[in-house]
Each structure stands twice: as C-alpha cells, then as structure tokens.
Write a protein that holds these residues in place. Sequence first.
Motif, PDB file in Angstrom:
ATOM      1  N   GLU A 164       2.419  -7.791  10.487  1.00 24.32           N
ATOM      2  CA  GLU A 164       2.896  -6.784  11.435  1.00 24.32           C
ATOM      3  C   GLU A 164       3.971  -5.887  10.834  1.00 24.32           C
ATOM      4  N   GLU A 165       4.816  -6.452   9.952  1.00 27.95           N
ATOM      5  CA  GLU A 165       5.912  -5.667   9.374  1.00 27.95           C
ATOM      6  C   GLU A 165       5.459  -4.694   8.294  1.00 27.95           C
ATOM      7  N   THR A 166       4.524  -5.119   7.445  1.00 28.88           N
ATOM      8  CA  THR A 166       4.146  -4.305   6.283  1.00 28.88           C
ATOM      9  C   THR A 166       2.736  -3.735   6.364  1.00 28.88           C
ATOM     10  N   ASN A 167       1.938  -4.221   7.305  1.00 30.17           N
ATOM     11  CA  ASN A 167       0.539  -3.826   7.437  1.00 30.17           C
ATOM     12  C   ASN A 167      -0.305  -4.222   6.227  1.00 30.17           C
ATOM     13  N   GLU A 168       0.179  -5.192   5.445  1.00 31.26           N
ATOM     14  CA  GLU A 168      -0.576  -5.678   4.291  1.00 31.26           C
ATOM     15  C   GLU A 168      -1.514  -6.802   4.728  1.00 31.26           C
ATOM     16  N   PHE A 169      -2.613  -6.949   3.988  1.00 30.97           N
ATOM     17  CA  PHE A 169      -3.534  -8.048   4.226  1.00 30.97           C
ATOM     18  C   PHE A 169      -2.889  -9.349   3.763  1.00 30.97           C
ATOM     19  N   MET A 170      -3.252 -10.441   4.442  1.00 30.45           N
ATOM     20  CA  MET A 170      -2.733 -11.760   4.087  1.00 30.45           C
ATOM     21  C   MET A 170      -3.904 -12.705   3.846  1.00 30.45           C
ATOM     22  N   VAL A 171      -3.772 -13.539   2.799  1.00 30.06           N
ATOM     23  CA  VAL A 171      -4.801 -14.531   2.472  1.00 30.06           C
ATOM     24  C   VAL A 171      -4.112 -15.772   1.928  1.00 30.06           C
ATOM     25  N   ARG A 172      -4.636 -16.943   2.322  1.00 32.10           N
ATOM     26  CA  ARG A 172      -4.187 -18.200   1.725  1.00 32.10           C
ATOM     27  C   ARG A 172      -5.238 -19.270   1.934  1.00 32.10           C
ATOM     28  N   PHE A 173      -5.184 -20.269   1.075  1.00 36.85           N
ATOM     29  CA  PHE A 173      -5.952 -21.488   1.253  1.00 36.85           C
ATOM     30  C   PHE A 173      -5.026 -22.528   1.875  1.00 36.85           C
ATOM     31  N   ASP A 174      -5.597 -23.496   2.597  1.00 32.67           N
ATOM     32  CA  ASP A 174      -4.800 -24.600   3.136  1.00 32.67           C
ATOM     33  C   ASP A 174      -3.887 -25.163   2.058  1.00 32.67           C
ATOM     34  N   ARG A 175      -2.645 -25.430   2.450  1.00 34.41           N
ATOM     35  CA  ARG A 175      -1.655 -26.089   1.594  1.00 34.41           C
ATOM     36  C   ARG A 175      -1.276 -25.277   0.366  1.00 34.41           C
ATOM     37  N   HIS A 176      -1.523 -23.990   0.414  1.00 35.17           N
ATOM     38  CA  HIS A 176      -1.129 -23.089  -0.676  1.00 35.17           C
ATOM     39  C   HIS A 176      -0.364 -21.919  -0.089  1.00 35.17           C
TER      40      HIS A 176
ATOM     41  N   PHE B 147      -0.490 -14.949   0.343  1.00 32.11           N
ATOM     42  CA  PHE B 147      -0.426 -13.761  -0.500  1.00 32.11           C
ATOM     43  C   PHE B 147      -0.637 -12.514   0.335  1.00 32.11           C
ATOM     44  N   TYR B 148       0.123 -11.480   0.008  1.00 32.26           N
ATOM     45  CA  TYR B 148       0.093 -10.203   0.706  1.00 32.26           C
ATOM     46  C   TYR B 148      -0.332  -9.119  -0.266  1.00 32.26           C
ATOM     47  N   SER B 149      -1.087  -8.159   0.217  1.00 30.63           N
ATOM     48  CA  SER B 149      -1.429  -6.988  -0.593  1.00 30.63           C
ATOM     49  C   SER B 149      -1.975  -5.894   0.309  1.00 30.63           C
ATOM     50  N   LYS B 150      -1.852  -4.666  -0.147  1.00 31.17           N
ATOM     51  CA  LYS B 150      -2.441  -3.542   0.586  1.00 31.17           C
ATOM     52  C   LYS B 150      -3.963  -3.604   0.504  1.00 31.17           C
ATOM     53  N   SER B 151      -4.476  -4.309  -0.513  1.00 30.95           N
ATOM     54  CA  SER B 151      -5.917  -4.485  -0.707  1.00 30.95           C
ATOM     55  C   SER B 151      -6.298  -5.920  -0.341  1.00 30.95           C
ATOM     56  N   LEU B 152      -7.296  -6.078   0.504  1.00 26.89           N
ATOM     57  CA  LEU B 152      -7.772  -7.412   0.867  1.00 26.89           C
ATOM     58  C   LEU B 152      -8.286  -8.153  -0.366  1.00 26.89           C
TER      59      LEU B 152
END
Length: 133
Positions: A93-105, A108-113
């Motif tokens: 919500e703050e940066t409008n960046e995509f977020m991705v993670r695996f369980d227990r890791h 990661f944020y980036s403008k690109s998915l």
Amino acid sequence: MNKNTKPSKALVKTDVSRSIFIAKFMGLTPIKGISEHSGKEYYYYNNAEMQDYEALPDYKGYKELMEVVEKIMTLKFEDGDYYHLRTFGLRCEETNEFMVRFDRHQLFYSKSLFDALYSAVVDCLQGLSETAC
C-alpha cells in the motif's frame, strides 16, 4: 513484516552465477565455454533429450522461472509442510510495489512482479543450499 532493505548473499551474485545456481537446482550441469570470436565466457549444457549441447537458460522469462517455482513447491520442510508461494503479486500500500515470498522466507518487493518473483526464487534456493535439502 519489515521491508527487505538489504540484499541477501544470494542477491549479490551476478546474473550469470544466478543462472548457474538455478540450473544446478533444476538438474542441469553447466559447462563453461570461451567464445572464439569475443573471448568471453559463456555457459551451456548437454541436453540428453535433444542429444545436443544447448545454451544454459537464463531464467529471465516467466516460462523458465515458473518451472523452477513448480519444482520448489514439490519440496518439503523438515516438519513435512510443503513450500508454498505466498504473497504472490500483492501490492504494498505504501510503495505500490509487487510483493512475493515463499513460506518461511523473506518478502521481496519490486516495481516488476517478475523481479520480485526472481528474487524470491534465488533467496529460496540459497536457503535450500544452506540446509542441504
């Protein structure tokens, strides 16, 4: 969860070493070659299915990277839980960046998915190599 501000050791690697790292996880054996024309290093592997040598994948497209994600998701943690892809494609919500993670890791944020997914994959594989799974 706090935003990832420092790159992990895995994310400091060059694109070539990341591709080699991922290729080894995918069961390929990278072979180093030297171009006769430019004198630069390149990597290839012996594709037994095609009975030929092919360029090492660079994992810079969804098709190649999703095969890695699918393989990761077949693995289990020591307690028997499978690896799951979490927070895939949600936006901060703050940066409008995509977020991705695996369980227990880490997250990661980036403008690109794709870039966020790529970083999460490399981080997950780094974790796997450290625990010798």
